[in-house]
Design a protein around this motif. Structure first.
Motif, PDB file in Angstrom:
ATOM      1  N   ASP A  80      31.872 -32.005  -2.578  1.00 21.49           N
ATOM      2  CA  ASP A  80      32.405 -31.722  -3.808  1.00 21.49           C
ATOM      3  C   ASP A  80      34.259 -31.140  -3.851  1.00 21.49           C
ATOM      4  OD1 ASP A  80      32.038 -31.368  -6.650  1.00 21.49           O
ATOM      5  OD2 ASP A  80      31.991 -29.067  -6.371  1.00 21.49           O
ATOM      6  N   VAL A  81      34.286 -30.492  -2.637  1.00 17.58           N
ATOM      7  CA  VAL A  81      35.777 -30.058  -2.471  1.00 17.58           C
ATOM      8  C   VAL A  81      36.674 -31.180  -2.610  1.00 17.58           C
ATOM      9  CG1 VAL A  81      37.049 -29.178  -0.761  1.00 17.58           C
ATOM     10  CG2 VAL A  81      35.138 -28.174  -1.096  1.00 17.58           C
ATOM     11  N   THR A  82      36.158 -32.291  -1.896  1.00 19.57           N
ATOM     12  CA  THR A  82      37.212 -33.624  -1.807  1.00 19.57           C
ATOM     13  C   THR A  82      37.406 -34.268  -3.249  1.00 19.57           C
ATOM     14  OG1 THR A  82      37.013 -33.861   0.586  1.00 19.57           O
ATOM     15  CG2 THR A  82      37.452 -35.911  -0.788  1.00 19.57           C
ATOM     16  N   LEU A  83      36.112 -34.372  -3.864  1.00 19.57           N
ATOM     17  CA  LEU A  83      35.934 -34.751  -5.144  1.00 19.57           C
ATOM     18  C   LEU A  83      36.894 -33.753  -6.147  1.00 19.57           C
ATOM     19  CD1 LEU A  83      32.443 -36.285  -5.279  1.00 19.57           C
ATOM     20  CD2 LEU A  83      34.411 -37.385  -4.723  1.00 19.57           C
ATOM     21  N   ARG A  88      39.807 -33.256 -10.090  1.00 17.18           N
ATOM     22  CA  ARG A  88      39.594 -32.142 -10.889  1.00 17.18           C
ATOM     23  C   ARG A  88      40.839 -31.018 -10.676  1.00 17.18           C
ATOM     24  NH1 ARG A  88      34.126 -32.701  -9.128  1.00 17.18           N
ATOM     25  NH2 ARG A  88      34.520 -30.612  -7.766  1.00 17.18           N
ATOM     26  N   ASN A  89      41.939 -31.523 -10.011  1.00 17.85           N
ATOM     27  CA  ASN A  89      43.029 -30.583  -9.741  1.00 17.85           C
ATOM     28  C   ASN A  89      42.864 -29.510  -8.901  1.00 17.85           C
ATOM     29  OD1 ASN A  89      44.885 -32.326 -11.039  1.00 17.85           O
ATOM     30  ND2 ASN A  89      44.120 -31.685 -12.919  1.00 17.85           N
ATOM     31  N   SER A  90      42.034 -29.466  -8.016  1.00 16.00           N
ATOM     32  CA  SER A  90      41.469 -28.456  -7.074  1.00 16.00           C
ATOM     33  C   SER A  90      42.633 -28.445  -6.087  1.00 16.00           C
ATOM     34  CB  SER A  90      40.250 -28.564  -6.403  1.00 16.00           C
ATOM     35  OG  SER A  90      39.110 -28.594  -7.235  1.00 16.00           O
ATOM     36  N   PRO A  91      42.773 -27.446  -5.822  1.00 13.75           N
ATOM     37  CA  PRO A  91      44.011 -26.959  -4.819  1.00 13.75           C
ATOM     38  C   PRO A  91      43.759 -27.817  -3.408  1.00 13.75           C
ATOM     39  CG  PRO A  91      42.972 -24.745  -5.065  1.00 13.75           C
ATOM     40  CD  PRO A  91      42.412 -25.986  -5.887  1.00 13.75           C
ATOM     41  N   PHE A  92      44.837 -28.115  -2.746  1.00 15.11           N
ATOM     42  CA  PHE A  92      44.975 -28.838  -1.095  1.00 15.11           C
ATOM     43  C   PHE A  92      45.108 -27.702  -0.223  1.00 15.11           C
ATOM     44  CE2 PHE A  92      45.505 -32.180  -3.873  1.00 15.11           C
ATOM     45  CZ  PHE A  92      45.010 -33.452  -3.632  1.00 15.11           C
ATOM     46  N   ALA A  93      44.499 -26.483  -0.274  1.00 12.47           N
ATOM     47  CA  ALA A  93      44.390 -25.683   0.508  1.00 12.47           C
ATOM     48  C   ALA A  93      44.153 -25.972   1.946  1.00 12.47           C
ATOM     49  CB  ALA A  93      43.531 -24.249   0.222  1.00 12.47           C
TER      50      ALA A  93
END
Length: 167
Positions: A80-83, A88-93
């Motif tokens: 889900d982190v990758t998706l 969904r504009n999640s950060p690329f930490a």
């Protein structure tokens, strides 16, 4: 519609000082049309260790490279982190900049990327869950995600065995 199934893992513990593995398979209907897999070391990643989230994203980046611009694709991942990062504009930490740049390059190349869809898969299903098509979390299961996971595990085992031969 093509489906891109992906998976990534680490060698031993997360984060791994040994490295990680990634695998993808492009599927048309129920048939595999292309696939790729590999190992990445911390040195190649440009980090002190490799994380599962890094290899999960790397699998997608590598798989996108096999897609032609005019194809519409559903990306299938148990991460889900990758998706979230893709859709969904999640950060690329903790993702190296070279990988973020490569992802952006692939997305630009694939002019239809905005039409791509995604499915969150249930990873590591039992045979019964695989037959039922739903895993313990209620997400879809697929033999192709199992294939990617098994490929990652096999590569990790081979990598560790090669270390024993060198020592």
């Amino acid at each position: 519609m093509l489906k891109l199934h992906t998976d990534g893992g680490v060698i031993r513990r997360n984060p791994s000082i040994f490295g990680g593995t990634w695998a993808w398979v492009l599927v048309d209907g129920d048939d595999s049309v292309d696939s790729g897999a590999g190992v990445i070391t911390p040195q190649e990643m440009g980090t002190l260790s490799v994380t599962n989230n890094q290899t999960e994203l790397l699998a997608v980046v590598k798989g996108l490279g096999a897609i032609y611009d005019d194809e519409i694709v559903q990306i299938c991942s148990d991460s889900d982190v990758t998706l979230g990062r893709l859709f969904r504009n999640s950060p690329f930490a903790n993702i190296p900049m070279w990988m973020v740049r490569k992802l952006e390059q692939e997305k630009r190349r694939l002019q239809n990327f905005s039409k791509f869809t995604y499915t969150l898969m249930d990873g590591h299903p039992t045979q019964e869950q695989l037959r039922a098509g739903k895993g313990k979390r209620g997400h879809v299961t697929s033999k192709w995600n199992v294939w990617c996971d098994q490929k990652c595990q096999s590569l990790a085992k081979t990598f560790l065995e090669s270390l024993n031969e060198v020592e």
